[in-house]
Enzyme design. Sequence first.
Site, PDB file in Angstrom:
ATOM      1  N   GLU A 124       0.809  -1.242   0.000  1.00 47.19           N
ATOM      2  CA  GLU A 124       0.000   0.000   0.000  1.00 47.19           C
ATOM      3  C   GLU A 124       0.831   1.274   0.000  1.00 47.19           C
ATOM      4  OE1 GLU A 124      -2.839  -0.323   3.198  1.00 47.19           O
ATOM      5  OE2 GLU A 124      -3.767  -2.109   2.359  1.00 47.19           O
TER       6      GLU A 124
ATOM      7  N   ASN B 153       2.047  -5.163  -3.156  1.00 44.07           N
ATOM      8  CA  ASN B 153       0.653  -5.500  -2.830  1.00 44.07           C
ATOM      9  C   ASN B 153      -0.137  -4.221  -2.550  1.00 44.07           C
ATOM     10  OD1 ASN B 153      -1.210  -7.744  -2.130  1.00 44.07           O
ATOM     11  ND2 ASN B 153      -1.147  -6.906  -0.056  1.00 44.07           N
TER      12      ASN B 153
ATOM     13  N   HIS C 130     -10.446  -6.348  -1.804  1.00 47.05           N
ATOM     14  CA  HIS C 130     -11.461  -6.066  -0.781  1.00 47.05           C
ATOM     15  C   HIS C 130     -12.569  -5.299  -1.511  1.00 47.05           C
ATOM     16  CE1 HIS C 130      -8.869  -7.356   2.473  1.00 47.05           C
ATOM     17  NE2 HIS C 130      -7.906  -6.547   2.060  1.00 47.05           N
TER      18      HIS C 130
ATOM     19  N   GLU D 146      -6.095 -10.747  -1.029  1.00 56.58           N
ATOM     20  CA  GLU D 146      -6.807 -10.541   0.254  1.00 56.58           C
ATOM     21  C   GLU D 146      -8.315 -10.485   0.023  1.00 56.58           C
ATOM     22  OE1 GLU D 146      -5.279  -7.166   2.453  1.00 56.58           O
ATOM     23  OE2 GLU D 146      -3.206  -7.642   1.945  1.00 56.58           O
TER      24      GLU D 146
ATOM     25  N   ASP E 236     -12.153 -10.418  -0.065  1.00 53.38           N
ATOM     26  CA  ASP E 236     -13.408 -10.560   0.672  1.00 53.38           C
ATOM     27  C   ASP E 236     -14.436  -9.665  -0.011  1.00 53.38           C
ATOM     28  OD1 ASP E 236     -12.535  -8.065   1.755  1.00 53.38           O
ATOM     29  OD2 ASP E 236     -12.016  -8.971   3.675  1.00 53.38           O
TER      30      ASP E 236
HETATM   31  C1  XIL Z   1      -5.587  -6.174   8.483  1.00 52.36           C
HETATM   32  C2  XIL Z   1      -5.936  -7.345   9.376  1.00 52.36           C
HETATM   33  O1  XIL Z   1      -7.008  -8.046   8.819  1.00 52.36           O
HETATM   34  C3  XIL Z   1      -6.273  -6.858  10.751  1.00 52.36           C
HETATM   35  O2  XIL Z   1      -6.467  -7.974  11.603  1.00 52.36           O
HETATM   36  C4  XIL Z   1      -5.162  -5.980  11.271  1.00 52.36           C
HETATM   37  O3  XIL Z   1      -5.503  -5.437  12.457  1.00 52.36           O
HETATM   38  C5  XIL Z   1      -4.883  -4.849  10.319  1.00 52.36           C
HETATM   39  O4  XIL Z   1      -4.580  -5.378   9.057  1.00 52.36           O
HETATM   40  N1  XIL Z   1      -4.651  -4.558   3.766  1.00 52.36           N
HETATM   41  C6  XIL Z   1      -3.637  -5.400   4.157  1.00 52.36           C
HETATM   42  C7  XIL Z   1      -3.824  -6.259   5.337  1.00 52.36           C
HETATM   43  O5  XIL Z   1      -2.624  -5.524   3.460  1.00 52.36           O
HETATM   44  O6  XIL Z   1      -2.627  -6.511   6.025  1.00 52.36           O
HETATM   45  C8  XIL Z   1      -4.858  -5.706   6.273  1.00 52.36           C
HETATM   46  O7  XIL Z   1      -5.101  -6.665   7.281  1.00 52.36           O
HETATM   47  C9  XIL Z   1      -6.128  -5.350   5.534  1.00 52.36           C
HETATM   48  C10 XIL Z   1      -5.861  -4.321   4.496  1.00 52.36           C
END
Ligand code: XIL
Length: 355
Positions: free
Chosen positions: A168, A210, A246, A276, A278
Amino acid sequence: MTKRLDACSTTIVALAIASAMAGCGSDRAPAGPSSPPISTPSDSLKSAGAGQGKLVGTAVQSGLLSQPQYNTVASREFNYLTAEYQMKWNVIEPNRGSRDFSAGDAIAGYAASQGMRIKGHTLLWHGATPSWVDALSADEFRSVVDQHIRAVMSHYRGRIHAWDVVNEAIADNGPLLRDTVFRQKLGDRYIADAFRVAREADPSALLFYNDYGGEGTNAKADRIYTLVQDLIASGVPIDGVGLQMHISASGRPSDAAIAANMRRLAGLGLIVHISEMDIRISDAGGTDQSRLEAQRAAYHDVVRVCVLEPRCEAITFWGFTDAHTWLTGDRPLLFDTAYQPKPAYLGVLDALRGR
Ligand code: XIL
């Protein structure tokens, strides 16, 4: 009346899922053209994914792996594990100079015992940097960033399929790079430097950038493309891009846009992961049943894009049960809070089976 119909339809969906999970169709008459696909007992996301040459992953938390239902589903369905937060810098080194790998080691040990691959997540992320770095001078910070990457990658050397080296780093608007502690203290070159150090520290790991929000074709996707294109042009060792995914069932990038974006990253010689995934449904309208159906369709369609893209190597979900999701108040995952498969599960299974 509407309620009765909804309940009835929900039951039918549940029965269809139970049938697919149990493989109970094997002694039935041959399926007609409109019959639902019949599964065998050996079905799982990972076996279906293997049939397409795709890894199927999930984020996990070490403390949950000993829970029987959690363990059963994780081991049955997935062959690629990501630590949801326990390999991040603020967990490993909350105090300067003393590193604690115990939680990450528990996840790595579990993955090894199950024959799963491991995604290393993540070396540099502004969201998980210990607060003690704020007080450091630029020179000190450069040195601890270097030590952090070397220490963590050496600890797991040879056991990680791919590392998210930088997470990020791109701003959603304004200048290309987000104004993080890394950029403030080290300048824009910190990304290239991190990848070079990472390659030295574990030459056996694939190295990934990422990010979120650049899954389809939009300005953020263009920024990601520009960044990785420049890194490659400068000879920086980078192997892939993770598209976090996401997303929301009610407003997601189109399949065509995701496919086009993956294709152009592949055109740079990069591997692509959905890293990631969802899918939120709390902001979707309609009935509960229609929300779950929209979620199923969205999961199916996005996973199918990866199935059809030869350079898309892995699909990782950001957890698998709605009982444990970072999106509290939503139900974004494949299994419900009682670890029962949702329609979304069948959508993913169908896509992984080429349907
Ligand atoms: C999130 C986790 O799901 C949480 O449990 C933690 O507190 C914070 O991070 N992008 C990412 C992940 O790359 O590492 C993040 O995960 C969600 C957003």
